[in-house]
Every structure is written in C-alpha cells, then in structure tokens.
Design a protein around this motif. Structure first.
Motif, short mmCIF file in Angstrom:
data_model
loop_
_atom_site.label_atom_id
_atom_site.label_comp_id
_atom_site.label_asym_id
_atom_site.label_seq_id
_atom_site.Cartn_x
_atom_site.Cartn_y
_atom_site.Cartn_z
N GLY A 137 0.83 -1.21 0.00
CA GLY A 137 0.00 0.00 0.00
C GLY A 137 0.85 1.25 0.00
O GLY A 137 0.58 2.21 -0.73
N LEU A 138 1.90 1.23 0.86
CA LEU A 138 2.78 2.39 0.94
C LEU A 138 3.48 2.61 -0.40
O LEU A 138 3.60 3.76 -0.86
N MET A 139 3.91 1.50 -1.01
CA MET A 139 4.60 1.63 -2.29
C MET A 139 3.66 2.16 -3.37
O MET A 139 4.07 2.95 -4.22
N GLU A 140 2.40 1.72 -3.35
CA GLU A 140 1.44 2.22 -4.33
C GLU A 140 1.24 3.72 -4.18
O GLU A 140 1.16 4.46 -5.17
N MET A 141 1.13 4.21 -2.88
CA MET A 141 1.00 5.65 -2.64
C MET A 141 2.23 6.38 -3.16
O MET A 141 2.11 7.44 -3.79
N ARG A 142 3.43 5.79 -2.84
CA ARG A 142 4.66 6.44 -3.30
C ARG A 142 4.71 6.47 -4.83
O ARG A 142 5.17 7.44 -5.43
N VAL A 143 4.24 5.42 -5.46
CA VAL A 143 4.26 5.36 -6.93
C VAL A 143 3.39 6.46 -7.53
O VAL A 143 3.77 7.15 -8.48
N VAL A 144 2.17 6.64 -6.93
CA VAL A 144 1.27 7.70 -7.43
C VAL A 144 1.91 9.06 -7.24
O VAL A 144 1.88 9.93 -8.14
N GLU A 145 2.51 9.23 -6.03
CA GLU A 145 3.14 10.52 -5.73
C GLU A 145 4.29 10.78 -6.69
O GLU A 145 4.44 11.88 -7.22
N TYR A 146 5.12 9.71 -6.92
CA TYR A 146 6.27 9.88 -7.81
C TYR A 146 5.82 10.09 -9.25
O TYR A 146 6.44 10.86 -10.01
N GLU A 147 4.70 9.51 -9.65
CA GLU A 147 4.21 9.73 -11.02
C GLU A 147 3.76 11.18 -11.20
O GLU A 147 4.03 11.78 -12.24
N ASP A 148 3.06 11.74 -10.17
CA ASP A 148 2.65 13.16 -10.26
C ASP A 148 3.87 14.06 -10.32
O ASP A 148 3.92 15.01 -11.12
N ARG A 149 4.83 13.79 -9.42
CA ARG A 149 6.03 14.61 -9.40
C ARG A 149 6.77 14.51 -10.73
O ARG A 149 7.29 15.52 -11.24
N LEU A 150 6.83 13.29 -11.28
CA LEU A 150 7.52 13.09 -12.55
C LEU A 150 6.82 13.86 -13.67
O LEU A 150 7.46 14.45 -14.54
N LYS A 151 5.46 13.92 -13.60
CA LYS A 151 4.71 14.64 -14.62
C LYS A 151 5.02 16.13 -14.54
O LYS A 151 5.24 16.78 -15.57
N ARG A 152 5.04 16.66 -13.26
CA ARG A 152 5.33 18.10 -13.09
C ARG A 152 6.74 18.42 -13.55
O ARG A 152 6.97 19.43 -14.23
#
Length: 648
Positions: A526-541
C-alpha cells in the motif's frame, strides 16, 4: 619248498631324485580341535573347509616320495607305464569340502600381505604385543607355532570361541596346508587365510598350485624337500591306487574307513611300479561332477596361483579321472607349460593376467562325450611312447615259487580205508559247514546290506544335519543382523520423531513469521502504491518544467547564435583596426623597452649614489630638509622597482 625272485629290469630306468617329505606333527592341533563342540566344528568346516579331518590323516611319506619320482615335469602329471594321473581342482575341492561351483573365486595374491593391525584384530591381541612376537626364519616373516598354540589355549580358557576358530584355522593353514618353515606360520599362509575369511576366496587352487610348484622346483633342483599339503596329496593318491569294495561320498571318511596299513618305501615303489590302467581306480564316486574347469581366460589350460608362485595344470590329461574318455593325444598348445617364480611387484603384469583369467572360466562336460573311463588307441600309444621317453623310476620285481615234493606211492590197503573213512567224515562235516557257512554268508550279506543302508542313511543324516546346522547358523546370523538392524531402525525412528517435533515447532514459527511477513508486505505494498502515485505526479510536473526549460534554452541558444553571427560580422569589419592597433602596440613596446633600459640603468646607478649621499649625512648637523629629500628618493626608487617588477 623253496622260493626265489627274479628281476624284470627295463632297458633303461629314470634316475631317481633324492627327495624328502616330512609329515607334520598334528597331535597338539588335534587336541585343540577336540575342545570344540560339534556345532563349532561345523562352523569351522563351513568357513574354512574340512581342515580338522585333515589333521587325522596319517600320511605315509614314503608314498609321497615314491609317487614324486613318476612326476612328468613338462606335462604337470604323473606318467606311469600305460596311463597318466594328475591331481585336479575337482578332486581337491571335494577332499577339502570347498566347492568352486558356488560362484567362489580362487585365492589371488594382491601384491602385499596383511598388515600387523589386521592380524592383531583377528588374533584379538594388541598390535604392539603382536609386533614383539613377529619373527624372521630363513628370510621369511611370520609367527611361531608355539606362540599361536599358547594363544589358542588362552582363548579356550576365556571361551572366546569365535576368535579360537579363526586362530586355529590360521594355524592349520600355516602348518598343514601351506607349509614352508617347520613349526612356523608365515605371512604367505596368513594371506591365504585372510583371503578366505574376508574375501571368500577358495584356497583349493592355491593348494593345488603348491603341489605342482614344489614338484617342479624339486626336479629343477635335482632333489630338495616336498613342501605342500601332504594329507590332501596322500588321500588323492590312495583313492586312485587302491580299489574299494564300497563307495562313500566323503573322501576323507572313505580314506579313514579303508584303514590303510603302513607300508615300507620298497613296498610303495613296487605298488606304484606295478600299476596299470586296469588296476587303477579311475572314478571314485565322490568325484561325481557335471562339468570340470577346462580352461581360464586366454591360457590354453588352467593357471594356478599359490603361495610361492604361479604354475599351470592340464585338465585335458586328467579328464579320465573325472569320468570322461581320453580320445586322442593332446596338442602342444593344450599343454603349454607356464610357471612364474617371482611374485614381486616387478611382474605385476603377468600376475594381473593370471588374476583376470579366473574371471573367464571355461567349463566343459557334455562336449567331452558320455561318462566313461575308456581310451582310444591313439592316446594309449602316445602315453606308452611318453613313458618310454621320460622313463620309469623303478623296476618291477616278480616272484615265482617252485614247489618240489616227493611222496611215497606205497600205502597198504588198511591205511587207504582209514583215509577213505576219514575223507567221508570230513566230507560230511564239510557239507554241514558249507550249509552253516552259506547261512552265515547270507546273514552276513544281509547285515552288510543293512550296514550299507544304515551307513548311507547316516551319511545322508550327517549331510542333512550339516545343511540344517548351516541353515541354523545362517538363520542365527540373520536374526542377529535383523535385531541389530531393528535396533538401528528404532533408533532412527526415535531420532526421526524428535526431528519431526523440532520441524513441527519450526513450521509453526515459520507460519507465524509468514503471516507477519504477509501483513508487512501488504502494508509495504500500500505504501509503495501511494509512493508510486506521488512519484508519477512529481515526474509529470518535472517533465512539464523540463519541457519549459528546454524551450527557454532553445530560445536563448537561438538568440546567442544570432549574437555570435553579429559579432562575427563585426569582428570581420574590425580586422583593419586591429592591424593598426598591432602596429601601435609594437611601436610603444619598442619605446617602452628603451625607457625600461634607461630606467634600469638609472635604477642601478641611483641607489649607489643615494647610498653615498646617506653616508655623508650627519643626523645632528645635516638640515632636516636634506634628510627628508633623501628619504623621499629612497621611497621613490622602491616604487619604481615594484613597477618594473610588475611590468616584467
């Protein structure tokens, strides 16, 4: 009555050799053997052969030395007037009671003798103690008979019968079966014993090898002592020389029951010299065999390995003794001699060849034709020629008796009548005695038949008893092995249960750890999935920012390129100005160099002059203004030097 004898002397006789044969003293070994119970004696016989019965054989050494004179060295047999005899494997194995048909291998020397540690284990004595008892006699290592018999008495006292049987057999092997030095058991005999005990190898070929080897050696040395198993050779000889009125399946029992009387050396020479093919007992019942060993490996005959060397023997010359006819004379290839005196490692190739030959044993039976002791003329003629060639050792003495008697022919009639009356009474008594004798003979024949039947029944019972005893011993051994195996299995079961309990505990702990690991893995997922979403947003920005920065840089690069082009055009227009500046710089550089030279000259002169002026100044009388000027000049010179240094 008178008697005389006349000699029938052949044209030539074979020169006899000075041979010796010493009968081993077996009395003490007999006494030791009698301490064993019947079951223990059967155990010893099953393991090592009928060696206890061999102790009871009373060997007549004159018979051995007499028959040795008939030995035909190249053919490995005894050549008589019109026949040949030769000891065979099949006969010797029946005498000893160890058959080669039971998938047994013969004794094979491996190139070394048993270690002291191994011998000490069998004797059940400390190795250091045994080492002290080791002796060397006539260049041969071994142990004295006295030491081994003392040890046997000790084993009997403590009732260690298993070790007693082994040590007794070892002693008999050395003293009786493989003799070398008197009252001494050497390592060669011990090696045969070890081969029997630990490798199950049959000693019969080694015994037969020593018989042929010692006879061959004596003929080469023109004498010497016959060293081999004399009891077996004597039983074999008497079984063929003397015919029996009965047949017994056990050769030693048959020999003992025959009760051969002691004979002198002269009697033995005449018995053997008179032998012919019709008087020989060719085929004792105990030799009954379906097949015989005819050849081994690539040898044309049978190679034998003994305790002192290797030698061959020729079954093709002795098949008549095993119930097969002699059809023709043997070819030279079939009887090619072979002997090896040196059994050291230097000849290991030949030894290996002999050992390997026994892995390819060729047996013959039916192809030798039907059971018969007959011969064909071609063979018989060949034997007679051979006898004339090698010559016979003894002459045959024939005895004739000449009886000359004279009687008076005058008798009066009264004496004749008395004689006639006496004859009538004697005739009546004779008829009566004949009737009684006939009845007695019938009873005797019935008793003999009953006795034979009982003997046969007894022999069969003894045979069955031996078989049953062997079966009981094997069963006991199997039971002991099974009990031992069962104990080991129980121990393994207990160890398995304990190990199973430990494994179950480990499994429970492992399951708990597995559940905790699954929970932690779910949390981590679960933590990794949250981190993945967060990292995907950051990567997009960051990607958007990067695109903006790239656009800005591209625009800046475009402007810089335009500026560089403008400057390039400007620089191209300033080339003339730069050339004018270069000429001016060169002009001023020349002027400056000259000025610098002038200044350097001045700088070099002014300090000297200034030093002279300072030397003339008196601080008390010189005006202050002059002192200030001199100080000003000094400071100015220092500044000039610094400027020059920086310019350079």
């Amino acid at each position: 009555m008178g008697s005389h004898h006349e000699e029938v002397i052949p044209p030539t006789l074979k020169k006899t050799l000075h041979l010796k044969a010493k009968k081993p003293d077996t009395e003490s070994l007999k006494v030791l053997g009698r301490t064993l119970k019947k079951t223990q004696r059967l155990t010893l016989a099953r393991k090592y052969g009928e060696i206890l019965d061999l102790l009871e054989v009373d060997v007549q050494v004159d018979a051995i030395t007499a028959v040795a004179q008939f030995y035909d060295t190249p053919l490995r047999c005894f050549t008589f007037r019109d026949f040949q005899l030769a000891p065979t494997l099949e006969e010797f194995e029946q005498i000893l009671g160890l058959s080669l048909e039971d998938f047994e291998k013969p004794y094979r020397y491996l190139g070394h003798y048993p270690s002291m540690h191994a011998i000490a284990d069998v004797l059940k004595v400390p190795e250091k103690s045994l080492q002290k008892k080791r002796q060397n006699r006539n260049g041969t290592d071994g142990f004295s008979r006295k030491y081994l018999e003392e040890h046997l008495r000790h084993l009997a006292e403590i009732e260690d019968w298993e070790a007693f049987i082994d040590v007794l057999a070892l002693t008999i092997y050395g003293i009786l079966m493989f003799p070398n030095v008197d009252e001494f058991v050497d390592f060669a005999a011990i090696d045969v014993f070890f081969a029997r005990k630990f490798r199950g190898e049959n000693p019969v070929p080694a015994i037969l090898a020593d018989v042929y080897y010692t006879l061959n050696f004596c003929y080469e040395k023109k004498g010497k002592r016959i060293l081999c198993c004399l009891p077996m050779l004597f039983i074999w000889l008497t079984a063929h020389v003397f015919k029996r009125g009965y047949e017994i399946l056990y050769p030693i029992t048959e020999f003992q029951r025959y009760q051969l009387k002691a004979k002198s050396g002269h009697e033995w020479t005449q018995i053997l010299a008179r032998l012919d093919e019709k008087s020989v007992r060719w085929y004792p019942r105990w030799v009954e065999r379906e097949t015989l060993i005819y050849q081994c490996g690539d040898f044309p005959n049978v190679p034998l390995m003994g305790t002192r060397g290797c030698i061959n023997y020729n079954p093709s010359l002795s098949q008549r003794q095993l119930g097969y006819p002699m059809r023709r004379a043997p070819t030279e290839d079939m009887i090619a001699p072979f002997i090896l005196y040196d059994m050291s490692s230097a000849r290991n190739e030949l030894l290996k060849r002999v050992r390997d030959a026994w892995d390819k044993v060729i047996r013959k039976g039916k192809e030798l034709r039907i059971k018969s002791c007959g011969v064909q003329d071609s063979y018989q003629q060949w034997v007679r020629c051979r006898a004339q060639e090698v010559k016979l050792p003894f002459q045959v003495l024939t005895f004739t008796t000449n009886v000359e008697s004279s009687m008076s022919a005058s008798h009066d009639s009264e004496e004749i009548r008395e004689i006639q009356e006496k004859l009538m009474r004697v005739e009546e008594e004779r008829k009566k005695i004949e009737e009684e004798l006939k009845g007695a003979r019938q009873k005797c024949e019935a008793l003999e038949r009953e006795n034979k039947r009982k003997n046969h029944t007894l022999e069969e019972a003894d045979k069955r008893a031996k078989i049953e005893e062997n079966y009981v011993l094997k069963t006991k051994g199997c039971l002991r092995a099974a009990n031992k195996e069962l104990s080991l299995r129980r121990q393994e079961r207990d160890e398995a249960i304990a190990k199973s309990t430990q494994l179950e505990e480990l499994l429970r702990n492992s399951n708990a750890e597995h559940k905790e690991s699954k929970r932690q893995m779910a949390e981590m997922r679960g933590l990794m999935e949250m981190r993945v979403v967060e990292y995907e947003d950051r990567l997009k920005r960051e990607k958007q920012c990067t695109e903006k920065v790239i656009a800005m840089y591209q625009d800046s690069i475009r402007r810089e390129q335009e500026e560089v082009q403008r400057l390039t055009d400007y620089i191209g227009g300033q080339d003339e100005t730069i050339d004018a500046y270069r000429h001016e710089v060169a002009f001023w550089m020349t002027r400056f160099s000259k000025l610098a030279e002038l200044a350097n000259d001045a700088i070099e002169d002014i300090p000297d002059k200034l030093g002279m002026a300072e030397a003339l100044v008196n601080p008390l009388t010189t005006p202050v203004e002059i002192q200030d000027f001199i100080e000003y000049c000094r400071n100015y010179i220092m500044k000039m030097k610094q400027i020059i240094i920086r310019r350079m």
